[in-house]
Design an enzyme around this catalytic site. Structure first.
Site, PDB file in Angstrom:
ATOM      1  N   GLU A  99    -166.189   4.773  49.282  1.00  0.00           N
ATOM      2  CA  GLU A  99    -166.250   5.090  50.714  1.00  0.00           C
ATOM      3  C   GLU A  99    -167.619   5.664  51.082  1.00  0.00           C
ATOM      4  O   GLU A  99    -168.147   6.541  50.391  1.00  0.00           O
ATOM      5  CB  GLU A  99    -165.141   6.100  51.053  1.00  0.00           C
ATOM      6  CG  GLU A  99    -164.405   5.789  52.307  1.00  0.00           C
ATOM      7  CD  GLU A  99    -163.640   4.467  52.279  1.00  0.00           C
ATOM      8  OE1 GLU A  99    -164.185   3.450  52.774  1.00  0.00           O
ATOM      9  OE2 GLU A  99    -162.510   4.451  51.781  1.00  0.00           O
ATOM     10  N   ASP A 156    -166.639  -4.083  55.594  1.00  0.00           N
ATOM     11  CA  ASP A 156    -165.438  -4.608  56.242  1.00  0.00           C
ATOM     12  C   ASP A 156    -165.532  -6.116  56.454  1.00  0.00           C
ATOM     13  O   ASP A 156    -164.569  -6.859  56.226  1.00  0.00           O
ATOM     14  CB  ASP A 156    -165.222  -3.924  57.603  1.00  0.00           C
ATOM     15  CG  ASP A 156    -165.304  -2.413  57.505  1.00  0.00           C
ATOM     16  OD1 ASP A 156    -165.083  -1.888  56.394  1.00  0.00           O
ATOM     17  OD2 ASP A 156    -165.598  -1.758  58.523  1.00  0.00           O
TER      18      ASP A 156
HETATM   19  C1  GLA Z   1    -166.220   2.083  58.098  1.00  0.00           C
HETATM   20  C2  GLA Z   1    -167.432   1.167  58.153  1.00  0.00           C
HETATM   21  C3  GLA Z   1    -167.771   0.620  56.767  1.00  0.00           C
HETATM   22  C4  GLA Z   1    -167.861   1.729  55.728  1.00  0.00           C
HETATM   23  C5  GLA Z   1    -166.637   2.634  55.823  1.00  0.00           C
HETATM   24  C6  GLA Z   1    -166.751   3.838  54.932  1.00  0.00           C
HETATM   25  O1  GLA Z   1    -165.082   1.327  57.762  1.00  0.00           O
HETATM   26  O2  GLA Z   1    -167.186   0.096  59.020  1.00  0.00           O
HETATM   27  O3  GLA Z   1    -168.972  -0.109  56.819  1.00  0.00           O
HETATM   28  O4  GLA Z   1    -169.038   2.453  55.870  1.00  0.00           O
HETATM   29  O5  GLA Z   1    -166.418   3.103  57.147  1.00  0.00           O
HETATM   30  O6  GLA Z   1    -166.709   3.462  53.602  1.00  0.00           O
END
Ligand code: GLA
Length: 363
Positions: free
Chosen positions: A15, A153
């Protein structure tokens, strides 16, 4: 006419490592967004099954960024960027329909954007290829919507594989499928959507990202991915800002946990993932400080009910918690979360099981 489906995602582990050029291990969910793109006369119309009314854009709106509702920028963003790139975008009707809950940290936005981009790619014959689809999807979110997210994502939504997690190196954007079959080990991936309202999530996300970039600059590296786990103590000693030290500790240890998680999954030791999930949560709570009482409570309840490990998933400040739960404890674990929420005076959480599904595909 073209019709594509793209899924939401759960991040198993890794994360706030993506924008630090590090490692992530998400999986694509069965839930997602279906987008239909069809030729139209003279105008561009966007319709969502989840929103009232139609958003209609005229030719001037295609370059001029008409005032459109927020959700529609995730759709029109791709058209604006293609238009800016010199692509002749003919009038279209675009219909979207998603079952990914918004604001739950399951990437409803990536499901929406990726399904739109894939459907446009086919309809307009763009032939973007895997890297091009990823690049355009990321630009929609970063440049058109203006969210400084890190790319995990969209990668998960585009490239996920059923029965597998996706090990991604966010520096070179390569990905490898890693078997993820908790059922074979008598386990279930349980998800508790805390439905906690996101508190200042956008501003806090951007602040964490800035902090990480400042720390990398102070340490003289391109990104925090370049700080090896073995050199962590040295790196921390070279920073005098306590906040930046915590951020660096989170990112460096989290990258190491992702690599270990990939090793245990490849070795078929799914249960050994548990302690890594719990350690990741502690790091997000204590060092990166992106959890809220609801997610901490859900994690404690899952662990108390026999989960082998549990952590918040996604950007933080609310959203979902995942737990690796023995199959015969699934009901008890769900009850434990609901009971803990009732006792703490939080709203009712939604609890469901998740499996790794396929990424974007024609629908
Ligand atoms: C969100 C962002 C991702 C990533 C997560 C944390 O989902 O869209 O790109 O940074 O937070 O891991």
């Amino acid at each position: 006419m073209s019709r594509w489906f793209a899924p939401g995602r759960i991040n198993l582990i890794g994360e706030h490592t993506d924008y630090n050029d590090g490692f992530v291990l998400p999986l694509a969910l069965p839930m997602g967004c279906a987008t239909t793109v069809a030729a139209a006369d003279a105008r561009w119309t966007v319709v969502s099954a989840q929103e009232d009314g139609e958003v209609v854009v005229t030719p001037s709106g295609l370059s001029g960024r008409d005032d459109v509702p927020d959700w529609a920028t995730y759709v029109l963003g791709a058209l604006w960027l293609l238009h800016d790139d010199g692509v002749d975008v003919p009038p279209l009707r675009i219909e979207v329909d998603s079952d990914v809950p918004v604001g739950a940290g399951l990437s409803s936005s990536a499901a929406l954007v990726c399904s739109v981009v894939c459907a446009l790619d086919e309809q307009l014959g763009l032939d973007l290829g895997s890297d091009g689809l990823l690049a355009l999807s990321r630009r929609v979110e970063n440049d058109a919507v203006g969210a400084p997210t890190g790319g995990m994502d969209q990668l998960a939504s585009l490239r996920g594989e059923a029965g597998h997690a996706l090990f991604c190196d966010m520096r070179d954007l390569t990905s490898q499928s890693v078997p993820f079959d908790p059922a074979a080990a008598g386990l279930t991936l349980l998800v508790a959507d805390t439905r906690a309202p996101h508190r200042h999530a956008d501003g806090e996300y951007a602040a964490r990202r800035r902090g990480c970039e400042q720390a990398a600059e102070a340490l003289g590296v391109a990104a925090l991915r370049d700080v090896a786990d073995a050199d962590l103590d040295d790196a921390l000693a070279r920073l005098d800002d306590e906040e930046l030290q915590r951020y660096v500790r989170h990112v460096v240890t989290e990258d190491a946990r992702v690599l270990e998680a990939v090793d245990v999954l490849r070795a078929g030791r799914v249960d050994d993932l548990g302690p890594l999930l719990t350690a990741s949560h502690a790091s997000m709570r204590d060092d990166f400080q992106i959890t809220v009482p609801e997610v901490d409570t859900a994690v404690e309840a899952l662990l108390g009910a026999g989960a082998l490990g549990a952590r918040m998933t996604g950007g933080g400040f609310g959203g979902c918690v995942i737990g690796l739960v023995p199959q015969d404890s699934v009901d008890a674990a769900g009850d434990a979360v609901r009971r803990a929420f009732a006792e703490s005076g939080f709203g009712e959480p939604t609890v469901f099981t998740a499996t790794a599904a396929a990424g974007a595909r024609p629908a």
